[in-house]
Design a protein around this motif. Structure first.
Motif, PDB file in Angstrom:
ATOM      1  N   MET A  22       0.833  -1.201   0.000  1.00 46.80           N
ATOM      2  CA  MET A  22       0.000   0.000   0.000  1.00 46.80           C
ATOM      3  C   MET A  22       0.870   1.254   0.000  1.00 46.80           C
ATOM      4  SD  MET A  22      -3.259   0.528  -0.018  1.00 46.80           S
ATOM      5  CE  MET A  22      -4.473  -0.312   0.954  1.00 46.80           C
TER       6      MET A  22
ATOM      7  N   PHE B 279      -4.062   6.794   0.687  1.00 52.42           N
ATOM      8  CA  PHE B 279      -3.163   5.660   0.530  1.00 52.42           C
ATOM      9  C   PHE B 279      -2.090   5.639   1.607  1.00 52.42           C
ATOM     10  CE2 PHE B 279      -4.940   5.101  -3.685  1.00 52.42           C
ATOM     11  CZ  PHE B 279      -4.887   3.730  -3.829  1.00 52.42           C
TER      12      PHE B 279
ATOM     13  N   ILE C 195      -2.248   6.842   4.592  1.00 53.38           N
ATOM     14  CA  ILE C 195      -2.847   6.482   5.872  1.00 53.38           C
ATOM     15  C   ILE C 195      -3.141   4.991   5.897  1.00 53.38           C
ATOM     16  CG2 ILE C 195      -4.944   6.718   7.240  1.00 53.38           C
ATOM     17  CD1 ILE C 195      -4.916   9.661   6.492  1.00 53.38           C
ATOM     18  N   ALA C 196      -3.663   4.468   4.799  1.00 54.10           N
ATOM     19  CA  ALA C 196      -3.935   3.031   4.749  1.00 54.10           C
ATOM     20  C   ALA C 196      -2.635   2.253   4.910  1.00 54.10           C
ATOM     21  CB  ALA C 196      -4.612   2.680   3.429  1.00 54.10           C
TER      22      ALA C 196
ATOM     23  N   LEU D  91      -1.738   2.321   8.546  1.00 54.65           N
ATOM     24  CA  LEU D  91      -2.644   1.545   9.398  1.00 54.65           C
ATOM     25  C   LEU D  91      -2.432   0.045   9.243  1.00 54.65           C
ATOM     26  CD1 LEU D  91      -6.077   3.393   9.266  1.00 54.65           C
ATOM     27  CD2 LEU D  91      -4.594   3.079  11.219  1.00 54.65           C
ATOM     28  N   GLU D  92      -1.854  -0.362   8.122  1.00 51.09           N
ATOM     29  CA  GLU D  92      -1.582  -1.785   7.971  1.00 51.09           C
ATOM     30  C   GLU D  92      -0.477  -2.235   8.915  1.00 51.09           C
ATOM     31  OE1 GLU D  92      -0.976  -3.067   3.983  1.00 51.09           O
ATOM     32  OE2 GLU D  92      -3.121  -3.017   3.543  1.00 51.09           O
TER      33      GLU D  92
ATOM     34  N   PHE E 141      -2.604   3.375  15.049  1.00 54.29           N
ATOM     35  CA  PHE E 141      -3.932   3.987  14.950  1.00 54.29           C
ATOM     36  C   PHE E 141      -3.955   5.426  15.469  1.00 54.29           C
ATOM     37  CE2 PHE E 141      -8.341   4.651  16.321  1.00 54.29           C
ATOM     38  CZ  PHE E 141      -8.969   4.426  15.116  1.00 54.29           C
TER      39      PHE E 141
ATOM     40  N   VAL F 295      -2.192   7.954  13.360  1.00 51.99           N
ATOM     41  CA  VAL F 295      -2.986   8.391  12.208  1.00 51.99           C
ATOM     42  C   VAL F 295      -4.030   9.417  12.627  1.00 51.99           C
ATOM     43  CG1 VAL F 295      -4.726   7.584  10.591  1.00 51.99           C
ATOM     44  CG2 VAL F 295      -2.595   6.343  10.820  1.00 51.99           C
TER      45      VAL F 295
END
Lengths: 465, 470
Positions: free
Chosen positions: A318, A387, A389-390, A393-394, A399, A402
């Motif tokens: 990502m 993208f 942030i995703a 977060l992965e 958390f 973010v």
């Protein structure tokens, strides 16, 4: 490796052109043509590489594993050279006004791109070092190119002294890593070879982190940024804040994703997370207090760097997508807003007052670009933030980091929308220093529509990944 | 197809509006566009009995987002409300001169397109897109036209709502990453949200609720409201209060309540208490206002509070009542703003203490004001009564241990509502007579207001027209 060689050849061509060409305008035309050629070469390289790879004639490793090409890096090169092309079209007029050595200025841009291409394909820490240096030295010169301006000289000196230090630190880190691992190859690092953590290797990682953090102006290594960006001639600031910065981020991400893959996630989440929090906090809060839009953009570039740190924290599939989209979204929007800024006489917020009434087109483009920087949907900036942030977060445990970044993004609204408010809601008589030509309008329209198109269909940018 | 038309007509007419140069032409064009939307919205609501329309096209394959729209009854009622409010507003404001009319009407129609998208979206990313898109034109409308403090108040509104949206974005991406193969589809989101561990659900619930709560607004996230309503031009105020408020409520009904059942269970009671505070606090503030616009703004806080309580009461009657009241409140408050604007334009002030004697000078306007006020305080035979009655019934039936106390306190809101609304009518319509001859409603104003009165009374006398759909 056609484009890499071409950058050096084109740069030398530009320098020699100064011997024969007298008209300043011709340099810009010449540079634009060469840059278009570079885009073409990059596209060719990308297509060629795929063809050869399909018939198993090509290997991704070049020059004895010094470089490693893949679709991802080649696509990044295509995008960066395209952005540089639009950059030249948009600010070429202003570059001509900086000083007398127009040919040299363009030559230095090509040298910088040489560094960019090295950074996107390096497979060896030595090439990383070379790339960083090739990228940095022309910048020292460019930032001081307005020789009669004291602030420009100050910027150059400051940048050079601090940059030299960071280079030293980078080299120190590389040496430590080599001592610990016995190789410069970024795919050859194993931090747990003996069963326990390799301390010397980790110290090397920290050194490299500091040096690369300096280059991307991550806090607390950011102190040079506002002065250098503010003092440098404005067109060069636009280049340094965009293409140069995102390229170093590209290298930064590859180092952590490929090189330091087996390092404990602690280093990404906690150490890089701390740097990210500081960068976001300092960038955003300080930007709020600026009076000059140019200086605000310098701080905003620190704030955006905070968001880009997420790709390094994520270091996953990502993040690779996020890197591409963030690079393009941020570069286009920043070049666009600098393009508008260069037309104005007054760089303060008041200089923008009433722009929408007098020059509605300039105001529209500036608004689109600023909204993209703020990350509002329907602009490329939204998906860029999405993208990265995703990607973060992965990575478990990010958390609240973010959420903090998102709160900071709300703070960024203040300074981005202050410009929009000045343009649309206030009245004034903004003065232009250069008239807006048809060329400017065309390029701005391309940038503005690209920002919106990528904001609806970011998939287009991921076609080659 | 009709769902796409609901989006596309305002979008195209809105973009085309920017090309106009003559004020009258752009007004006519905007009115034409909004009437066209109204026809489509009415037709799609009539056609709903056969089946719920869902359409879906691929949008971003790499992300798993699709361009999916669904016309459920609630959604179509909200689109109908949006479609009704715009032409009525444009009609009533026909004679008002606005600077740069092409921009104003263009942005208005773009805001309508965004609102339609919020109500119809059936994909979480698409919903978020429209959620923001509805905000941007409204921000420009609020910042560019209005009273002198508009820049400050509109920015406050913008930052508030945008902060909420960003928090929701964080939750949204987290939720997305939990879906089995990266998907924003409504059913997938429902299944994923419900399956999350309780602690995660609670956090995500709070993040989403802040976004919706700011838009509604719910106490204590309401402080942008009064300023934004007061400083904007009436059409924008109407968009803000009649429609954008419904975005928040609709978001809770569709995207929060079913998605995080455990979060709802955990926070439902707290939210009901906050809503109760909003009802009482809003009413108290409304009582002491002198400016009519501020008064209505605070009364809106109270009305929305009751609707929020209805959502979290979790009974059939309450959920029917919420949707009915969302529709009715939109109609009523539109009428209220329009009449207030007529009064302000004629007398040049909104301060109640400087007004008086409207009944003698403009009897038709007074009748309209009184009927709409009755609807606002939920008198029987007006549409306001239907929704509020069902809401109270629903809250009374709720399994919440404190339901009777909640209902009793919320009931105070009606009494307080009667106090400030009737006080306002008394001061404006009667009171000390002003020596100022004013014109009664003009033709276009009459047409618009009578239509609103018709809806108020028809739905008040025969509410089944609305309730049979739900």
């Amino acid at each position: 490796m056609k484009p890499l060689i071409a950058t050096a050849v084109f740069a030398i061509l530009m320098m020699f052109a100064a011997l024969t060409v007298k008209e300043k305008k011709s340099f810009t035309h010449f540079a634009a043509i060469l840059m278009l050629g570079l885009v073409g070469l990059n596209v060719w390289e990308l297509a060629d590489y795929n063809r050869l790879l399909a018939s198993a004639q090509a290997s991704p490793d070049l020059f004895g594993k010094m470089l490693r090409v893949d679709n991802y890096a080649l696509w990044f090169n295509v995008l960066m050279s395209s952005c540089s092309f639009f950059y030249i079209l948009l600010v070429g007029r202003s570059i001509e006004k900086v000083g007398v050595h127009v040919g040299e200025y363009y030559a230095l841009h090509f040298f910088i791109l040489c560094g960019v291409f090295l950074l996107s394909t390096y497979n060896n820490l030595l090439i990383l070092f070379l790339g960083i240096e090739i990228l940095s030295i022309p910048q020292y010169i460019l930032s001081g190119s307005d020789k009669r301006n004291l602030k420009s000289s100050e910027a150059s000196l400051k940048y050079f002294l601090m940059g030299a230090f960071s280079t030293g630190i980078l080299l120190m880190g590389i040496v430590l890593l080599y001592g610990a691992m016995g190789t410069f190859d970024i795919h050859g690092f194993n931090f747990y070879a003996t069963g326990t953590l390799n301390i010397m290797g980790v110290v090397g990682v920290l050194f490299m982190l500091v040096a690369l953090g300096f280059k991307v102006s991550a806090a607390p290594m950011h102190f040079w940024t506002p002065d250098v960006y503010d003092g440098s001639p404005t067109p060069f600031t636009a280049f340094m804040a965009t293409i140069v910065k995102v390229s170093v981020f590209f290298a930064f991400m590859r180092l952590f994703m490929e090189g330091f893959a087996n390092l404990d996630p602690y280093w990404k989440v906690t150490v890089l997370g701390t740097i990210t929090v500081l960068t976001l906090l300092i960038g955003n809060i300080t930007a709020v207090y600026q009076q000059s839009v140019k200086r605000m953009l310098a701080y905003s570039s620190i704030a955006q760097a905070g968001f880009m740190m997420f790709v390094v924290i994520g270091s996953n599939a990502m993040a690779m997508k996020g890197m591409i989209i963030y690079a393009v979204a941020y570069t286009l929007a920043t070049v666009g807003i600098f393009g508008v800024l260069l037309k104005l006489k007054d760089y303060t917020y008041d200089g923008f007052n009433g722009l929408a009434k007098k020059h509605p087109f300039l105001a529209l483009i500036a608004s689109i670009c600023l909204m993209s920087l703020a990350g509002i949907p329907l602009t490329a900036g939204f998906f860029a933030k999405w993208f990265v942030i995703a990607a973060a977060l992965e990575q478990p445990g990010t958390f609240w980091l973010v959420i903090f970044a998102l709160v900071m993004a709300a703070v960024s609204l203040y300074y981005y929308f202050k410009v929009i408010m000045a343009m649309y809601f206030k009245t004034g008589e903004p003065e232009l220093i250069t008239p807006v030509t048809t060329m400017d309008k065309v390029v701005m329209a391309i940038i503005g529509s690209a920002v919106i198109v990528f904001g609806i269909a970011p998939d287009m940018l991921l076609a080659w990944i | 197809m009709s769902l796409i038309l609901l989006l596309v007509i305002p979008l195209i007419t809105g973009l085309a509006s920017f090309a106009f140069r003559k004020a009258q032409a752009v007004k006519a064009w905007a009115l034409f566009g909004s009437l066209l939307t109204l026809v489509v919205a009415a037709l799609s609501l009539c056609g709903i009995k056969e089946q719920t329309h869902t359409i879906s096209y691929t949008w971003l394959p790499t992300l798993g987002a699709s361009f999916a729209l669904q016309g459920s009854v609630t959604a179509l009622l909200m689109t109908l409300l949006t479609a009704i409010v715009f032409p009525l507003t444009l009609l009533a404001q026909w004679n008002k001169d606005i600077e740069q009319p092409h921009r104003f009407y263009g942005l208005m129609l773009l805001a309508q397109a965004g609102l339609m998208g919020v109500f119809l979206a059936h994909d979480l990313l698409l919903f978020y897109f429209f959620w923001e898109l509805a905000l941007i034109p409204v921000y420009f409308l609020a910042g560019q036209w209005g009273d002198k403090d508009r820049i400050k108040s509109s920015f406050k509104f913008f930052v508030y709502t945008f902060l909420g949206s960003l928090l929701m974005l964080g939750g949204l991406i987290y939720l997305y990453l939990q879906t089995p193969n990266g998907n924003f589809d409504y059913d997938t989101i429902l299944a994923t949200g419900a399956a999350l561990p309780m602690a995660v659900q609670n956090t995500l619930f709070v993040l989403f609720f802040i976004a919706f709560g700011i838009k509604m607004p719910i106490f204590p996230l309401h402080s942008w409201q009064a300023g934004a309503y007061e400083q904007t031009l009436t059409p924008v105020t109407i968009v803000l209060s009649a429609l954008m408020v419904k975005m928040g409520l609709f978001g809770v009904i569709k995207w929060l309540y079913p998605v995080f059942p455990s979060g709802t269970e955990q926070f439902g009671n707290i939210i009901m208490i906050l809503a109760l505070i909003g009802i009482i606090y809003g009413s108290m503030l409304a009582i002491v206002q002198k400016d009519i616009k501020r008064l209505i703004a605070y009364s809106s806080l109270a009305h929305v509070g009751l609707m929020i309580m209805g959502i979290f009461a979790d009974t059939h009657n309450a959920s029917v009542g919420v949707v009915a009241q969302m529709f009715n409140h939109g109609i009523t408050i539109t009428g209220l703003w329009l009449v207030v604007d007529m009064i302000e334009r004629r007398y040049g002030t909104r301060n109640m203490n400087e007004l008086g004697g409207l009944a003698g000078a403009a009897p038709q306007m007074t009748i309209a004001l009184v009927v709409i006020t009755f609807s606002s305080i939920a008198l029987p035979l007006t549409n306001g009564f239907v929704g509020e009655f069902l809401l109270f019934l629903g809250i009374f039936e709720s399994t919440n241990p404190n339901h009777i106390i909640y209902m009793a306190i919320a009931g105070l809101g009606i009494i307080l509502g009667a106090i400030y609304m009737l006080n306002m009518v008394q001061k404006v319509a009667y009171g000390n007579k002003k020596e100022m001859a004013i014109a009664d409603m003009s033709m276009n104003e009459r047409l618009s207001i009578y239509l609103i009165l018709a809806v108020i009374i028809i739905l008040g006398v025969y509410p089944n027209l609305l309730l049979q759909l739900l």
